[in-house]
Design a protein around this motif. Structure first.
Motif, PDB file in Angstrom:
ATOM      1  N   GLN A 276       8.032  73.787  -9.697  1.00 45.59           N
ATOM      2  CA  GLN A 276       8.382  73.283  -8.478  1.00 45.59           C
ATOM      3  C   GLN A 276       7.030  72.405  -7.841  1.00 45.59           C
ATOM      4  O   GLN A 276       5.923  72.995  -7.900  1.00 45.59           O
ATOM      5  N   GLY A 277       7.279  71.088  -7.717  1.00 46.17           N
ATOM      6  CA  GLY A 277       6.199  70.311  -7.055  1.00 46.17           C
ATOM      7  C   GLY A 277       6.649  68.995  -7.245  1.00 46.17           C
ATOM      8  O   GLY A 277       7.531  68.327  -7.615  1.00 46.17           O
TER       9      GLY A 277
ATOM     10  N   LEU B 156       9.704  66.426 -20.966  1.00 45.46           N
ATOM     11  CA  LEU B 156       9.367  66.512 -19.698  1.00 45.46           C
ATOM     12  C   LEU B 156      10.592  65.916 -18.902  1.00 45.46           C
ATOM     13  O   LEU B 156      11.017  64.669 -19.220  1.00 45.46           O
ATOM     14  N   GLU B 157      11.336  66.552 -17.848  1.00 43.83           N
ATOM     15  CA  GLU B 157      12.317  66.021 -17.254  1.00 43.83           C
ATOM     16  C   GLU B 157      11.576  66.038 -15.641  1.00 43.83           C
ATOM     17  O   GLU B 157      11.139  66.921 -15.121  1.00 43.83           O
ATOM     18  N   ILE B 158      11.833  64.946 -15.064  1.00 44.16           N
ATOM     19  CA  ILE B 158      11.457  64.706 -13.623  1.00 44.16           C
ATOM     20  C   ILE B 158      12.666  64.752 -12.845  1.00 44.16           C
ATOM     21  O   ILE B 158      13.527  64.021 -13.029  1.00 44.16           O
TER      22      ILE B 158
ATOM     23  N   ASP C  87      12.162  69.853  -4.840  1.00 42.69           N
ATOM     24  CA  ASP C  87      13.083  70.362  -3.886  1.00 42.69           C
ATOM     25  C   ASP C  87      12.970  71.883  -3.879  1.00 42.69           C
ATOM     26  O   ASP C  87      13.662  72.646  -4.915  1.00 42.69           O
ATOM     27  N   ARG C  88      12.234  72.751  -3.108  1.00 44.76           N
ATOM     28  CA  ARG C  88      12.122  74.138  -3.134  1.00 44.76           C
ATOM     29  C   ARG C  88      13.399  74.814  -2.982  1.00 44.76           C
ATOM     30  O   ARG C  88      13.762  75.713  -4.118  1.00 44.76           O
ATOM     31  N   ASP C  89      14.389  74.500  -2.424  1.00 43.05           N
ATOM     32  CA  ASP C  89      15.548  74.985  -2.195  1.00 43.05           C
ATOM     33  C   ASP C  89      16.614  75.064  -3.601  1.00 43.05           C
ATOM     34  O   ASP C  89      17.178  75.908  -4.115  1.00 43.05           O
TER      35      ASP C  89
END
Ligand SMILES: C[S@@+](CC[C@H](N)C(=O)[O-])C[C@H]1O[C@@H](n2cnc3c(N)ncnc32)[C@H](O)[C@@H]1O
Length: 291
Positions: free
Chosen positions: A83-84, A36-38, A62-64
């Motif tokens: 995304q979240g 898992l990468e955050i 970040d959505r973009d």
């Protein structure tokens, strides 16, 4: 499109190959790992770890960034980008239909510093509610001052409630320091890479909730002696030691501390983890500690 680092998401891109290599080496990656990468950001760390592992899931707020990241990274068979917000995202639910990305066993991340505490809690749980399926290994790049608290030894200035809480749940070690100039834009503080190995501390606390409250209370005012911070513990939580051995002072706390070979003048940071557990185990079972 050029992505300007966003302050609100704690975006500081790591630019040091040496620091990146140190993080990857510290993670002891192997073909069977599911990582898992955050906060993959622009994917510098992701690109280094993917060739070494079975699969990786990255959670980016970040959505973009997300719009282009998965495409840029590639490795479509073994990389999943979500995304979240890592703090609120229901990871198991999102991974339910992706068997190749379940049972994640390691975490590797350069995390946003403003949410370090909540991220640690999310990954390790709390003393009273430890993670039910803990990761084997967690490598994090964090603010240096926080890192020092994570691996601090009892008796040192940095040893505090966070040290006890995290060290009860994981072995912590320093991997390397990373100066602010190694990031773009440079943060105001230096950083450090730490490695955490979740574990079951021995001896275990009889009542983990009680230990958690005791630690919170004990460190409430760092400059005070422990016994003063613990005054809020009423008589009913003192141990069943023969009353003849109790003095009239400090609700009997002094006697208890002496019995446990703890200097009654000690401050909270001087107690070892084992002494915190011993003290907690001596308090009578009941409704817990009032704080
Ligand atoms: C310090 S940057 C690290 C970026 C990249 N891994 C690197 O090393 O250059 C932190 C990253 O975490 C992301 N982030 C911030 N808050 C987040 C959250 N609550 N959940 C998931 N990602 C988050 C940011 O957008 C950013 O990409």
């Amino acid at each position: 499109m050029v992505h300007r680092p966003r302050k609100q998401f704690g975006q500081h891109w790591l630019r040091s190959e040496k620091a990146l290599d140190n993080i990857i080496a510290a993670a002891e990656l192997s073909e069977g790992d599911r990582v898992l990468e955050i906060g993959p950001g622009q994917g510098v760390l992701t690109r280094k770890l993917l060739p070494k592992v079975q699969s990786a899931v990255a959670v980016e707020i970040d959505r973009d960034l997300c719009k282009v990241l998965a495409q840029k990274i590639g490795y479509f068979d073994k990389f999943l980008l979500l995304q979240g917000d890592i703090l609120t995202l229901d990871l198991p639910a999102h991974l339910a239909s992706f068997p190749n990305f379940q049972n994640l066993n390691k975490v590797v991340a350069n995390i946003p510093y403003n949410i370090t505490g909540p991220i640690l809690e999310k990954l390790l749980g709390r003393i009273a509610t430890p993670a039910s399926a803990p990761y084997d290994l967690i490598v994090l790049l964090v603010q240096k001052e926080v890192a020092e608290r994570l691996y601090a030894k009892p008796g040192s200035r940095a040893f505090g409630a966070l040290s006890v809480r995290v060290q009860y749940l994981a072995e912590c070690e320093l991997i390397c320091s990373v100066p602010a100039r190694d990031f773009y834009p440079p943060p105001k503080v230096d950083s450090a890479v730490v490695r955490l190995r979740p574990r079951q501390f021995e001896p275990q606390a009889n009542d983990a909730k009680k230990l958690e409250s005791l630690v919170r209370l004990g460190f409430a005012e760092k400059r005070k002696m422990l016994r003063n911070n613990l005054k809020a513990i009423s008589d009913r939580f003192l141990p069943a030691i023969p009353s003849a051995s109790l003095n009239e002072n400090e609700y009997g706390l002094t006697d208890l501390l002496e019995k446990l070979n703890i200097n009654p003048q000690a401050r909270a940071e001087e107690l070892s983890l084992a002494q915190w557990v011993a003290l907690s185990n001596c308090l009578q079972d009941g409704e817990g500690i009032k704080s």
